[in-house]
Motif scaffolding. Structure first.
Motif, PDB file in Angstrom:
ATOM      1  N   LYS A 126      -1.864   1.207  12.234  1.00  0.00           N
ATOM      2  CA  LYS A 126      -3.282   1.118  11.849  1.00  0.00           C
ATOM      3  C   LYS A 126      -4.190   1.564  12.986  1.00  0.00           C
ATOM      4  O   LYS A 126      -3.888   1.322  14.164  1.00  0.00           O
TER       5      LYS A 126
ATOM      6  N   CYS B  49      -3.345  -8.601  13.915  1.00  0.00           N
ATOM      7  CA  CYS B  49      -2.551  -7.381  14.149  1.00  0.00           C
ATOM      8  C   CYS B  49      -2.964  -6.721  15.470  1.00  0.00           C
ATOM      9  O   CYS B  49      -2.129  -6.257  16.235  1.00  0.00           O
ATOM     10  N   CYS B  50      -4.262  -6.725  15.771  1.00  0.00           N
ATOM     11  CA  CYS B  50      -4.773  -6.104  16.992  1.00  0.00           C
ATOM     12  C   CYS B  50      -4.416  -6.927  18.225  1.00  0.00           C
ATOM     13  O   CYS B  50      -4.127  -6.384  19.277  1.00  0.00           O
TER      14      CYS B  50
ATOM     15  N   CYS C 255      -7.053   0.423  13.954  1.00  0.00           N
ATOM     16  CA  CYS C 255      -7.580  -0.694  14.745  1.00  0.00           C
ATOM     17  C   CYS C 255      -6.568  -1.113  15.815  1.00  0.00           C
ATOM     18  O   CYS C 255      -6.936  -1.414  16.948  1.00  0.00           O
ATOM     19  N   CYS C 256      -5.296  -1.079  15.465  1.00  0.00           N
ATOM     20  CA  CYS C 256      -4.251  -1.507  16.398  1.00  0.00           C
ATOM     21  C   CYS C 256      -4.021  -0.475  17.503  1.00  0.00           C
ATOM     22  O   CYS C 256      -3.691  -0.827  18.631  1.00  0.00           O
TER      23      CYS C 256
HETATM   24 ZN   LIG Z   1      -5.142  -4.041  14.003  1.00  0.00          ZN
END
Ligand SMILES: [Zn+2]
Length: 309
Positions: free
Chosen positions: A125, A21-22, A127-128
């Protein structure tokens, strides 16, 4: 010598993440900052991403590959004719039917129309969001060397993207500024702590260390300056006090005042050592500092009792 911003980008380009996802979020930001969409035959799409940083070009290529799908990429280098100027690296995604799927995943294509302004879907999110800012920095960021004034900026030709980055940073609590410069929009940080927090957040650890070292050097230099100023001030006080004492001793001499023995030796010592501090004089005469103070006060009172002129 490469610029500090180049060093930071090289460091960031070396990072790898576990989470896909990141990787997608970082790729989307990189492309938004530096890519244009190209069009091929039969309504196919492609991408051209241009950067002056070789490591960032490689990183973009690597992220594109990690998205999978059947896309064809090429990288070309345009060497600069000017000495000391950076080359231009272009990562090209060749227009083909599978590219549409990638563009949709990146949020560039929605319901068959291009979306160039918002990436909120990729930013759900935490992290993203960080990965997205890391991508934005590599694609269009710059930061001053820590020894210079504190300044970090993200530059984009798109108002929508500038606005998005500004909002994102503001929500994270950064004291962010947003302005335009010629054709571009600039999101910037100007405080030392904010610049360091941003670099730490996007995991530019070596850059943060460079900032910490520079900050320590600055602090030590300021401390030394403060000490020197303080000593200079004390010295000045001694000189001023000695000047006043010499003035009234001279008045007493001119008026031919007969002084008691203790005061006479004190006056003579002062005349002989005009630069000495009061404690130094006290030592020379073997009296306490308060005793010395008392004698000087006496001398002053006697001088002040003299008629003017
Ligand atoms: Zn992420």
């Amino acid at each position: 010598m490469p610029s500090f911003a180049t060093e930071v980008k090289n460091e960031l380009a070396r990072l790898n993440y576990e989470q896909s996802c990141c990787r997608t979020a970082e790729l989307a930001a990189l492309l938004r900052m530096g890519a244009t969409i190209t069009f091929g035959l039969r309504r196919t799409f492609g991408l051209n991403f241009t950067t002056k940083n070789a490591a960032v070009a490689r990183k973009t290529l690597q992220l594109l590959k990690s998205e999978g799908g059947n896309i064809r990429t090429e990288i070309t280098v345009r060497r600069s004719r000017q000495l000391n100027k950076n080359n231009n690296y272009t990562v090209r995604v060749v227009p083909a039917p599978p590219v549409a799927e990638l563009l949709e995943k990146l949020g560039f294509l929605q319901d068959e129309s291009l979306n160039m302004t918002t990436d909120m879907a990729l930013l759900k999110k935490a992290c993203c969001r960080v990965a997205y800012l890391r991508g934005a920095f590599q694609g269009g960021g710059s930061v001053n060397r820590p020894e210079a004034s504190y300044h970090l900026e993200l530059v984009t030709g798109s108002y929508g993207l500038g606005n998005l980055l500004n909002t994102l940073l503001k929500r994270m609590g950064f004291p962010v500024g947003f302005t335009d410069r010629k054709e571009d929009y600039v999101v910037y940080l100007k405080e030392g702590d904010a610049v360091m927090d941003f670099l730490a957040m996007i995991q530019a650890d070596e850059a943060v260390e460079a900032f910490e070292v520079a900050r320590n050097v600055k602090e030590v230099r300021e401390q030394v300056n403060r000490l020197v100023n303080c000593e200079t001030a004390n010295l000045q006080k001694t000189v001023d006090a000695a000047g006043r004492q010499l003035a009234y001793i001279k008045r007493l001499q001119e008026a031919a005042v007969k002084l008691p023995a203790k005061l006479r030796v004190t006056a003579e010592m002062r005349l002989k050592h005009p630069d000495a501090s009061l404690s130094e004089l006290a030592d020379m005469l073997g009296v306490s500092k308060s005793g010395m103070n008392h004698r000087m006060r006496k001398l002053r009172e006697l001088a002040e009792e003299l008629p003017d002129g």
